[in-house]
Design a protein around this motif. Sequence first.
Motif, PDB file in Angstrom:
ATOM      1  N   GLU A   1      33.271  25.429  46.618  1.00 56.75           N
ATOM      2  CA  GLU A   1      34.083  24.227  46.803  1.00 56.75           C
ATOM      3  C   GLU A   1      35.341  24.479  47.630  1.00 56.75           C
ATOM      4  OE1 GLU A   1      34.578  21.751  43.349  1.00 56.75           O
ATOM      5  OE2 GLU A   1      32.672  22.433  42.521  1.00 56.75           O
ATOM      6  N   GLY A   2      35.278  25.468  48.526  1.00 57.16           N
ATOM      7  CA  GLY A   2      36.397  25.767  49.407  1.00 57.16           C
ATOM      8  C   GLY A   2      37.369  26.802  48.882  1.00 57.16           C
ATOM      9  N   PHE A   3      37.183  27.252  47.651  1.00 59.36           N
ATOM     10  CA  PHE A   3      38.040  28.305  47.109  1.00 59.36           C
ATOM     11  C   PHE A   3      37.622  29.629  47.750  1.00 59.36           C
ATOM     12  CE2 PHE A   3      38.296  25.012  43.906  1.00 59.36           C
ATOM     13  CZ  PHE A   3      39.661  24.975  43.656  1.00 59.36           C
ATOM     14  N   THR A   4      38.584  30.322  48.314  1.00 54.85           N
ATOM     15  CA  THR A   4      38.268  31.538  49.074  1.00 54.85           C
ATOM     16  C   THR A   4      38.776  32.824  48.447  1.00 54.85           C
ATOM     17  OG1 THR A   4      40.268  31.205  50.395  1.00 54.85           O
ATOM     18  CG2 THR A   4      38.185  30.314  51.275  1.00 54.85           C
ATOM     19  N   HIS A   5      39.789  32.733  47.592  1.00 50.12           N
ATOM     20  CA  HIS A   5      40.401  33.931  47.015  1.00 50.12           C
ATOM     21  C   HIS A   5      40.513  33.786  45.501  1.00 50.12           C
ATOM     22  CE1 HIS A   5      41.626  34.108  51.207  1.00 50.12           C
ATOM     23  NE2 HIS A   5      41.864  35.394  51.038  1.00 50.12           N
ATOM     24  N   VAL A   6      40.252  34.871  44.812  1.00 45.29           N
ATOM     25  CA  VAL A   6      40.427  34.907  43.363  1.00 45.29           C
ATOM     26  C   VAL A   6      41.362  36.069  43.040  1.00 45.29           C
ATOM     27  CG1 VAL A   6      38.345  36.305  42.973  1.00 45.29           C
ATOM     28  CG2 VAL A   6      39.277  34.959  41.109  1.00 45.29           C
ATOM     29  N   ILE A   7      42.291  35.808  42.155  1.00 45.54           N
ATOM     30  CA  ILE A   7      43.222  36.839  41.684  1.00 45.54           C
ATOM     31  C   ILE A   7      43.118  36.882  40.171  1.00 45.54           C
ATOM     32  CG2 ILE A   7      45.657  37.498  41.477  1.00 45.54           C
ATOM     33  CD1 ILE A   7      46.098  36.195  44.219  1.00 45.54           C
ATOM     34  N   GLU A   8      43.028  38.087  39.622  1.00 45.69           N
ATOM     35  CA  GLU A   8      42.980  38.248  38.177  1.00 45.69           C
ATOM     36  C   GLU A   8      44.170  39.102  37.747  1.00 45.69           C
ATOM     37  OE1 GLU A   8      39.536  38.869  35.015  1.00 45.69           O
ATOM     38  OE2 GLU A   8      39.896  40.663  36.203  1.00 45.69           O
ATOM     39  N   LEU A   9      44.967  38.545  36.847  1.00 50.49           N
ATOM     40  CA  LEU A   9      46.160  39.212  36.323  1.00 50.49           C
ATOM     41  C   LEU A   9      45.917  39.555  34.860  1.00 50.49           C
ATOM     42  CD1 LEU A   9      48.743  36.609  37.680  1.00 50.49           C
ATOM     43  CD2 LEU A   9      47.882  38.636  38.845  1.00 50.49           C
ATOM     44  N   THR A  10      46.455  40.676  34.414  1.00 48.42           N
ATOM     45  CA  THR A  10      46.333  41.071  33.013  1.00 48.42           C
ATOM     46  C   THR A  10      47.724  41.212  32.406  1.00 48.42           C
ATOM     47  OG1 THR A  10      44.283  42.261  33.467  1.00 48.42           O
ATOM     48  CG2 THR A  10      45.400  42.779  31.395  1.00 48.42           C
ATOM     49  N   PHE A  11      47.894  40.610  31.232  1.00 46.17           N
ATOM     50  CA  PHE A  11      49.141  40.660  30.473  1.00 46.17           C
ATOM     51  C   PHE A  11      48.833  41.176  29.072  1.00 46.17           C
ATOM     52  CE2 PHE A  11      49.381  37.310  33.587  1.00 46.17           C
ATOM     53  CZ  PHE A  11      50.639  37.460  34.150  1.00 46.17           C
TER      54      PHE A  11
END
Length: 120
Positions: free
Chosen positions: A69-79
Amino acid sequence: MEEASRPKEKTMEEAKGFVRRVLLFKFKAETAPDHIEQLIKDHSNLVNLVESLKSWHMGKDVSVKYSNEGFTHVIELTFESTEGIAAYMGHPAHLEMHERIWPHLEKIVVIDYKPTPLCN
């Protein structure tokens, strides 16, 4: 099949109560690719600036069926906790990054979750 019915051991992240945040970015068409790369690189530096942010991972979409759906980047953060996310949200470095990246986003999806074992 016997393996699947055995109780699962908790991973270290599950045992410690870690929380992950997944960000999906859909950048505006007019944002140049080199500018997107610089924004992502700058975003990655937050792991060095925000104490509650324990890890940062990123990837670009490689879907073959174009269901992104046009999403090109994924970022995963851990806390370490949900309180860590709250500290991150109010941190000056995050607020500054938000102001820089927001004008270039057409859409963003944010999901926070606690890693959990598969329940049988």
